[in-house]
Scaffold this active site. Structure first.
Site, PDB file in Angstrom:
ATOM      1  CD  GLN A 184       3.355   5.783   2.596  1.00  0.00           C
ATOM      2  OE1 GLN A 184       2.341   5.262   2.156  1.00  0.00           O
ATOM      3  NE2 GLN A 184       4.381   5.090   3.057  1.00  0.00           N
TER       4      GLN A 184
ATOM      5  N   GLY B  83       0.831  -1.195   0.000  1.00  0.00           N
ATOM      6  CA  GLY B  83       0.000   0.000   0.000  1.00  0.00           C
ATOM      7  C   GLY B  83       0.864   1.242   0.000  1.00  0.00           C
TER       8      GLY B  83
ATOM      9  CG  HIS C 258      -0.482   1.193   7.188  1.00  0.00           C
ATOM     10  ND1 HIS C 258       0.472   0.708   8.066  1.00  0.00           N
ATOM     11  CD2 HIS C 258       0.171   2.044   6.354  1.00  0.00           C
ATOM     12  CE1 HIS C 258       1.645   1.266   7.766  1.00  0.00           C
ATOM     13  NE2 HIS C 258       1.487   2.065   6.727  1.00  0.00           N
ATOM     14  CD  GLU C 259      -1.201   2.459   2.719  1.00  0.00           C
ATOM     15  OE1 GLU C 259      -0.719   3.611   2.645  1.00  0.00           O
ATOM     16  OE2 GLU C 259      -0.498   1.470   2.984  1.00  0.00           O
TER      17      GLU C 259
ATOM     18  CB  CYS D 114       5.273   2.094   7.172  1.00  0.00           C
ATOM     19  SG  CYS D 114       4.788   3.571   6.278  1.00  0.00           S
ATOM     20  CG  LEU D 115       6.562   0.895   1.092  1.00  0.00           C
ATOM     21  CD1 LEU D 115       5.933   1.224  -0.259  1.00  0.00           C
ATOM     22  CD2 LEU D 115       7.682  -0.117   0.921  1.00  0.00           C
TER      23      LEU D 115
ATOM     24  CG  HIS E 105       0.348   6.649   5.537  1.00  0.00           C
ATOM     25  ND1 HIS E 105       1.496   7.152   6.118  1.00  0.00           N
ATOM     26  CD2 HIS E 105       0.605   5.347   5.273  1.00  0.00           C
ATOM     27  CE1 HIS E 105       2.396   6.172   6.204  1.00  0.00           C
ATOM     28  NE2 HIS E 105       1.872   5.066   5.707  1.00  0.00           N
TER      29      HIS E 105
END
Ligand code: NI
Length: 153
Positions: A51, A46, A130-131, A88-89, A134
Site C-alpha cells: 500500500q 492496518g 485483510h493485511e 481499506c485505506l 494485501h
C-alpha cells in the site's frame, strides 16, 4: 520517519505478490516506522507494505490495543466465521461485508527477527487477514458479499 503516499484504487502494485523479507535491515526498519506513521496519520487500523509501494511481506496493525508489527506473517490456524463491514485505506469510500475467520493464529517475525505467534479474534483477526491478503495482491473488494444486510437492532 516519514509519511508515505498510500497507493489507491486501481494502482497495479496493489495486485502484486510481495516478497519474503530475508534480512531485516535498516530499510525494513525504516519501512516499519514509516508505515506506522502513515497508518496513524490516515486513521487506519492496518497497513501493508504494498500500500506504500513496497512489495515486501511487512504489515502493521493497531485496532486500538497497541501496535503490532508483522514481518513475513502467515496464518497457521483459522477457526469459525464472522461477517462484518470492512474498508481499506487504498480504496477510499468503499465499504462492504466480508466473511473472515472468527479466530486466527498468525506466525510472524518481529523487528528483531524473532518468530512469534499471536492469537486473534474478531476485529484483530479480521485486520490480520485483510493485511495478509494485501501481501498476496488480494483486496477486500474481491470478497465482498453482494447485497449483504447486517441484522442490526
Ligand atoms: Ni487494506
Amino acid at each position: 520517519m516519514a509519511i508515505r503516499m498510500i497507493r489507491k484504487d486501481d494502482d497495479d502494485i496493489l495486485r502484486k505478490i510481495s516478497k519474503k523479507v530475508e534480512v531485516i535491515d535498516e530499510r525494513i526498519l525504516t519501512l516499519l516506522e514509516d508505515m506506522k506513521e502513515t497508518m496513524y496519520d490516515a486513521d487506519g487500523v492496518g497497513l501493508a507494505a504494498p500500500q506504500v509501494g513496497v512489495l515486501r511481506r511487512v504489515a502493521v496493525v493497531d485496532i486500538g490495543e497497541g501496535l503490532i508489527e508483522l514481518i513475513n506473517p502467515v496464518i497457521v490456524f483459522e477457526g469459525g466465521e464472522a461477517i462484518d463491514e470492512e474498508g481499506c485505506l487504498s480504496l477510499p469510500g468503499i465499504n462492504g461485508a466480508v466473511c473472515r475467520p472468527k479466530k486466527v493464529i498468525v506466525r510472524a517475525q518481529d523487528r528483531y527477527g524473532k518468530t512469534f505467534e499471536i492469537t486473534a479474534t474478531d476485529l484483530l483477526a479480521r485486520a490480520f487477514c485483510h493485511e495478509i491478503d494485501h501481501l498476496n495482491g488480494i483486496l477486500f473488494t474481491d470478497k465482498i458479499i453482494p447485497d449483504y444486510k447486517q441484522d442490526k437492532e
